[in-house]
Design a protein around this motif. Structure first.
Motif: not given
Length: 166
Positions: A104, A106, A119, A121, A144
């Motif tokens: 991940l 962010d 974000k 992944t 997000t």
């Protein structure tokens, strides 16, 4: 709107940068658990140097965001964009497959008073030759939080980022 799309692309590209790696072994030096990164996207360049890692590849490791972000780190972007890493990304390495994976990333980017958080992944990175340099495969980061002016997602092309673990 063009500048906000540029901000979103720069944030996603910075996310890509955090997932790449290289070691000093290629130059014959001893690894010191540090990492440098560079990303160029939509005319903006984001860089940092000497961020700490928890181990040396090919061991699984994390990147310490407090040593990437200011004031403890030196993350800087041109083009009026600022960015901050919100997590300590974890990396695993597959030497036989010449790849690395990031769970991940962010990132928050800001331009003027507009802030966008993205974000990404399960990123995959390809090793550059016999070094520990890795470049990202194409991926999409999803917004997000942030302004309604931020793009809902941003795509980062393959090879848009690289990092140097040393």
């Amino acid at each position: 709107m063009r500048h906000l799309t540029k901000l979103g692309m720069a944030v996603a590209a910075l996310a890509a940068t955090l997932g790449t790696a290289t070691t000093a072994a290629a130059s014959g030096g001893a690894a010191d658990q540090r990492v440098d990164g560079v990303i160029v996207v939509a005319g903006s360049t984001c860089t940092w140097s000497n961020a700490r890692t928890s181990a040396v590849p090919p061991a699984a490791l994390t990147v310490d965001r407090t040593t990437v972000n200011k004031p403890g780190g030196n993350l800087a972007c041109d083009g009026g964009i600022t960015a901050a890493l919100n997590n300590n990304p974890a990396f695993t390495f597959d030497d036989a497959g010449a790849t690395a994976r990031t769970d991940l990333i962010d990132i928050t980017g800001q331009q003027s008073f507009i802030s966008c958080r993205y974000k990404a992944t399960n990123l995959v990175w390809d090793r550059d030759g016999t070094t520990r340099k890795y470049v990202n495969r194409a991926f999409t980061a999803t917004k997000t939080s942030g302004s309604f002016l931020c793009p809902g997602s941003v795509a980062t092309p393959a090879g848009g980022a690289s990092m140097l673990f040393h």
